[in-house]
Design a protein around this motif. Structure first.
Motif, PDB file in Angstrom:
ATOM      1  N   UNK A   1       0.834  -1.181   0.000  1.00 29.98           N
ATOM      2  CA  UNK A   1       0.000   0.000   0.000  1.00 29.98           C
ATOM      3  C   UNK A   1       0.881   1.247   0.000  1.00 29.98           C
ATOM      4  N   UNK A   2       0.559   2.213  -0.839  1.00 33.57           N
ATOM      5  CA  UNK A   2       1.316   3.447  -0.967  1.00 33.57           C
ATOM      6  C   UNK A   2       0.648   4.529  -0.121  1.00 33.57           C
ATOM      7  N   UNK A   3       1.439   5.169   0.734  1.00 33.53           N
ATOM      8  CA  UNK A   3       0.942   6.282   1.526  1.00 33.53           C
ATOM      9  C   UNK A   3       1.357   7.567   0.835  1.00 33.53           C
ATOM     10  N   UNK A   4       0.401   8.431   0.566  1.00 28.49           N
ATOM     11  CA  UNK A   4       0.693   9.692  -0.099  1.00 28.49           C
ATOM     12  C   UNK A   4       0.981  10.764   0.934  1.00 28.49           C
ATOM     13  N   UNK A   5       2.057  11.476   0.726  1.00 23.23           N
ATOM     14  CA  UNK A   5       2.407  12.594   1.594  1.00 23.23           C
ATOM     15  C   UNK A   5       2.120  13.863   0.815  1.00 23.23           C
ATOM     16  N   UNK A   6       1.386  14.757   1.421  1.00 22.69           N
ATOM     17  CA  UNK A   6       0.985  15.958   0.712  1.00 22.69           C
ATOM     18  C   UNK A   6       1.260  17.188   1.558  1.00 22.69           C
ATOM     19  N   UNK A   7       1.749  18.223   0.922  1.00 24.60           N
ATOM     20  CA  UNK A   7       1.948  19.519   1.564  1.00 24.60           C
ATOM     21  C   UNK A   7       1.305  20.581   0.680  1.00 24.60           C
ATOM     22  N   UNK A  36       0.280  19.728   6.143  1.00 18.95           N
ATOM     23  CA  UNK A  36       1.115  18.592   5.785  1.00 18.95           C
ATOM     24  C   UNK A  36       0.499  17.320   6.345  1.00 18.95           C
ATOM     25  N   UNK A  37       0.462  16.294   5.535  1.00 18.11           N
ATOM     26  CA  UNK A  37      -0.072  15.000   5.942  1.00 18.11           C
ATOM     27  C   UNK A  37       0.553  14.560   7.262  1.00 18.11           C
ATOM     28  N   UNK A  38      -0.292  14.235   8.236  1.00 15.29           N
ATOM     29  CA  UNK A  38       0.179  13.701   9.508  1.00 15.29           C
ATOM     30  C   UNK A  38       0.744  14.715  10.485  1.00 15.29           C
ATOM     31  N   UNK A  39       0.684  16.010  10.161  1.00 12.27           N
ATOM     32  CA  UNK A  39       1.242  17.051  11.027  1.00 12.27           C
ATOM     33  C   UNK A  39       0.181  18.118  11.295  1.00 12.27           C
ATOM     34  N   UNK A  40       0.330  18.843  12.409  1.00 12.24           N
ATOM     35  CA  UNK A  40      -0.607  19.946  12.650  1.00 12.24           C
ATOM     36  C   UNK A  40      -0.389  21.061  11.630  1.00 12.24           C
ATOM     37  N   UNK A  41      -1.438  21.810  11.341  1.00  8.14           N
ATOM     38  CA  UNK A  41      -1.296  22.982  10.475  1.00  8.14           C
ATOM     39  C   UNK A  41      -0.297  23.933  11.120  1.00  8.14           C
ATOM     40  N   UNK A  42       0.508  24.581  10.296  1.00  5.12           N
ATOM     41  CA  UNK A  42       1.509  25.526  10.788  1.00  5.12           C
ATOM     42  C   UNK A  42       1.399  26.847  10.035  1.00  5.12           C
ATOM     43  N   UNK A  43       1.618  27.933  10.759  1.00  2.00           N
ATOM     44  CA  UNK A  43       1.623  29.267  10.163  1.00  2.00           C
ATOM     45  C   UNK A  43       3.066  29.733  10.030  1.00  2.00           C
ATOM     46  N   UNK A  44       3.434  30.132   8.834  1.00  2.00           N
ATOM     47  CA  UNK A  44       4.763  30.660   8.548  1.00  2.00           C
ATOM     48  C   UNK A  44       4.617  32.163   8.347  1.00  2.00           C
ATOM     49  N   UNK A  45       5.346  32.918   9.164  1.00  2.00           N
ATOM     50  CA  UNK A  45       5.167  34.361   9.258  1.00  2.00           C
ATOM     51  C   UNK A  45       6.352  35.073   8.609  1.00  2.00           C
ATOM     52  N   UNK A  46       6.070  36.113   7.788  1.00  2.00           N
ATOM     53  CA  UNK A  46       7.182  36.850   7.173  1.00  2.00           C
ATOM     54  C   UNK A  46       8.043  37.518   8.243  1.00  2.00           C
ATOM     55  N   UNK A  47       9.355  37.586   8.029  1.00  2.00           N
ATOM     56  CA  UNK A  47      10.251  38.137   9.043  1.00  2.00           C
ATOM     57  C   UNK A  47       9.925  39.575   9.445  1.00  2.00           C
ATOM     58  N   UNK A  48       9.365  40.356   8.524  1.00  2.00           N
ATOM     59  CA  UNK A  48       9.034  41.749   8.850  1.00  2.00           C
ATOM     60  C   UNK A  48       7.989  41.853   9.950  1.00  2.00           C
TER      61      UNK A  48
END
Length: 107
Positions: A1-7, A36-48
């Motif tokens: 079985x193939x597990x798909x990883x998606x971001x 991301x598959x299997x991970x909590x949602x994450x917020x990426x913030x601009x450095x400014x």
């Protein structure tokens, strides 16, 4: 079985705030939402929108086969609390140099 990883990376439509104790470390209306598959949602913030003057570079680095190599920063009482991908994989190039925190508030 193939597990798909998606971001997926998309602009967030929410206001994002990062607090540690009584200090606001970041506040942004321009954060990116990474799912991301299997991970909590994450917020990426601009450095400014981040109080980088409160962060100290860490010697810690990690490798993600889907995102690339991460660099970390610490707070005086919280080691490796923040990370970023200075040279992310092409599939997630939007997060380049954006900072991510473990705990965020969204509104």
């Amino acid at each position: 079985m193939v597990t798909l990883h998606r971001i997926t990376v998309e602009p967030s439509d929410r206001h994002v705030r990062v607090r540690h104790g009584d200090q606001t470390l970041a506040e942004s209306d321009e954060a990116l939402l990474l799912r991301e598959t299997g991970c909590p949602d994450r917020y990426y913030i601009p450095p400014k929108d981040v109080r980088t003057d409160l962060l100290a570079p860490s010697a810690t680095t990690t490798h993600c086969p889907y995102k690339g190599d991460a660099s970390y920063w610490s707070l005086p009482d919280a080691a490796d609390a923040v990370w970023a991908y200075p040279d992310p994989k092409p599939e997630v190039r939007e997060i380049k140099d954006h900072l991510c925190f473990y705990e965020v508030e969204v509104s």
